[in-house]
Design a protein around this motif. Structure first.
Motif, short mmCIF file in Angstrom:
data_model
loop_
_atom_site.label_atom_id
_atom_site.label_comp_id
_atom_site.label_asym_id
_atom_site.label_seq_id
_atom_site.Cartn_x
_atom_site.Cartn_y
_atom_site.Cartn_z
N THR A 51 60.12 144.78 109.98
CA THR A 51 59.06 143.89 109.49
C THR A 51 59.60 142.88 108.50
O THR A 51 59.24 141.69 108.53
N SER A 52 60.49 143.32 107.62
CA SER A 52 61.05 142.40 106.63
C SER A 52 61.89 141.32 107.30
O SER A 52 61.86 140.15 106.89
N LYS A 53 62.61 141.68 108.35
CA LYS A 53 63.43 140.69 109.05
C LYS A 53 62.57 139.73 109.87
O LYS A 53 62.89 138.54 109.98
N ARG A 54 61.48 140.22 110.43
CA ARG A 54 60.57 139.32 111.14
C ARG A 54 59.94 138.33 110.16
O ARG A 54 59.85 137.13 110.44
N ALA A 55 59.53 138.83 109.00
CA ALA A 55 58.92 137.96 107.99
C ALA A 55 59.90 136.89 107.53
O ALA A 55 59.54 135.72 107.35
N LEU A 56 61.16 137.28 107.35
CA LEU A 56 62.17 136.32 106.93
C LEU A 56 62.41 135.26 107.99
O LEU A 56 62.48 134.05 107.68
N GLN A 112 51.88 143.82 96.38
CA GLN A 112 51.13 144.35 97.52
C GLN A 112 52.06 144.78 98.65
O GLN A 112 51.86 145.82 99.28
N ALA A 113 53.09 143.98 98.90
CA ALA A 113 54.04 144.32 99.97
C ALA A 113 54.79 145.61 99.64
O ALA A 113 54.97 146.48 100.50
N LEU A 114 55.21 145.76 98.39
CA LEU A 114 55.95 146.95 98.01
C LEU A 114 55.05 148.19 98.00
O LEU A 114 55.52 149.31 98.28
N ALA A 115 53.78 147.99 97.72
CA ALA A 115 52.84 149.12 97.79
C ALA A 115 52.71 149.61 99.22
O ALA A 115 52.70 150.83 99.48
N ARG A 116 52.62 148.67 100.17
CA ARG A 116 52.54 149.07 101.58
C ARG A 116 53.87 149.69 102.03
O ARG A 116 53.87 150.69 102.76
N ALA A 117 54.98 149.15 101.59
CA ALA A 117 56.29 149.72 101.93
C ALA A 117 56.42 151.14 101.39
O ALA A 117 57.02 152.02 102.04
N ALA A 152 50.17 145.34 108.41
CA ALA A 152 49.75 145.25 107.01
C ALA A 152 50.89 144.76 106.12
O ALA A 152 50.69 143.93 105.23
N LEU A 153 52.10 145.25 106.39
CA LEU A 153 53.24 144.82 105.60
C LEU A 153 53.58 143.36 105.90
O LEU A 153 53.87 142.59 104.98
N LEU A 154 53.52 142.99 107.16
CA LEU A 154 53.81 141.60 107.53
C LEU A 154 52.81 140.66 106.88
O LEU A 154 53.18 139.59 106.37
N ALA A 167 51.19 141.19 104.12
CA ALA A 167 51.48 141.15 102.68
C ALA A 167 52.66 140.23 102.39
O ALA A 167 52.64 139.46 101.43
N PHE A 168 53.71 140.29 103.23
CA PHE A 168 54.85 139.38 103.06
C PHE A 168 54.39 137.92 103.15
O PHE A 168 54.78 137.09 102.35
N GLU A 169 53.59 137.64 104.16
CA GLU A 169 53.25 136.25 104.45
C GLU A 169 52.14 135.69 103.59
O GLU A 169 52.13 134.49 103.28
N HIS A 170 51.20 136.53 103.20
CA HIS A 170 50.01 136.01 102.52
C HIS A 170 49.69 136.70 101.19
O HIS A 170 48.83 136.22 100.44
N GLY A 171 50.36 137.82 100.92
CA GLY A 171 50.04 138.57 99.72
C GLY A 171 51.08 138.39 98.63
O GLY A 171 51.84 137.43 98.62
N THR A 172 51.12 139.35 97.72
CA THR A 172 52.07 139.33 96.62
C THR A 172 53.19 140.33 96.89
O THR A 172 53.06 141.21 97.75
N GLU A 173 54.25 140.22 96.13
CA GLU A 173 55.33 141.20 96.26
C GLU A 173 54.82 142.59 95.90
O GLU A 173 55.19 143.58 96.54
#
Length: 263
Positions: free
Chosen positions: A159-164, A137-142, A125-127, A129-135
């Protein structure tokens, strides 16, 4: 001292890999604009929009509008929401926000710091949000993950490092980067001996657990200067053709974990 002095921006320049990189560049006679929360040229918080905007404005001012190398090193590994904000969105704001200044260089280079943790489990879900959502949304999941305790919260980091790393792969060959003559790459360190990992390697039990999670058969954990050497080369004139590479400088973790499933 180099024949031609280049101007580099290094985020996370007050400690760890960022500090070692800034010091190495300066020792070579290069101009470095350091960015961090304290003790450097530009003091900002890259988890905030205000901090990111201020960084871009101040770098533009201090560099005279031309930057030769951007090194997005700033990051956190703690199981907290800020880790998602700085590791992914702070890095992207640095790279994308300073790209216009790179286009004015004769030999522009950009490098980010991912991690071998990108090979560890990620939160779907976090990945997404990073790739397709908004910041937001990502911070809400985090926030949800962090609220479940540190063992669950650590997945924010991986997850953040994989997304990067995935962002680097997708964007490096694009017209905005490769098409503009800017090599964009990343390094993926194993366990680096910095203040961020001090508690992990402080006890024999901790070191044993870490070795099981992050096998590093070639020499084990290493100092930040090892990563700095690679970052400096990747951001230097000599690197003219690497594009979209995530280079695992990890004592062999990638080779142990993924074997020959990738090449």
């Amino acid at each position: 001292m180099s024949a031609t002095t280049r101007t580099y921006v290094v985020t996370g320049a007050a400690s760890g890999i960022g500090k070692a990189t800034a010091e190495l560049l300066r020792s070579q006679g290069q101009t470095v604009i350091g960015v961090d929360l304290h003790d450097t040229d530009i003091t900002v918080d890259l988890t905030t929009d205000e901090g990111r905007t201020t960084m871009i404005d101040r770098v533009t001012e201090l560099s005279g509008g031309v930057v030769d190398g951007v090194l997005a090193v700033a990051g956190l590994s703690a199981p907290i929401v800020a880790t998602a904000a700085v590791n992914y969105y702070g890095a992207l704001a640095t790279l994308e926000g300073l790209r216009p200044l790179l286009t004015k260089s004769d030999a522009p280079r950009a490098v980010a710091v991912a991690s071998m943790a990108s090979l560890q489990p990620a939160d779907d879900a976090l990945l997404d949000a990073f790739e397709h959502g908004t910041e937001e949304q990502a911070l809400a999941r985090a926030t949800e993950l962090a609220g479940a305790g540190p063992e669950v919260g650590y997945i924010i980091y991986s997850t953040s490092k994989r997304a990067l790393a995935k962002w680097i792969r997708r964007n490096a060959p694009s017209p905005e980067w490769a098409g503009a003559g800017i090599p964009l790459n990343a390094i993926a360190p194993g366990v680096v001996l910095t203040p961020m990992t001090a508690d992990l390697v402080a006890t024999e039990e901790g070191r044993k657990q870490l070795t099981e999670q992050v096998p590093m058969p070639l020499g084990g954990p290493f100092g930040p200067e090892v990563a700095a050497d690679l970052l400096v080369w990747l951001s230097g004139v000599e690197n003219s053709r690497l594009c979209g590479q995530v280079i695992f400088i990890d004592g062999g973790s990638d080779a142990v974990i993924r074997g020959d499933s990738t090449w």
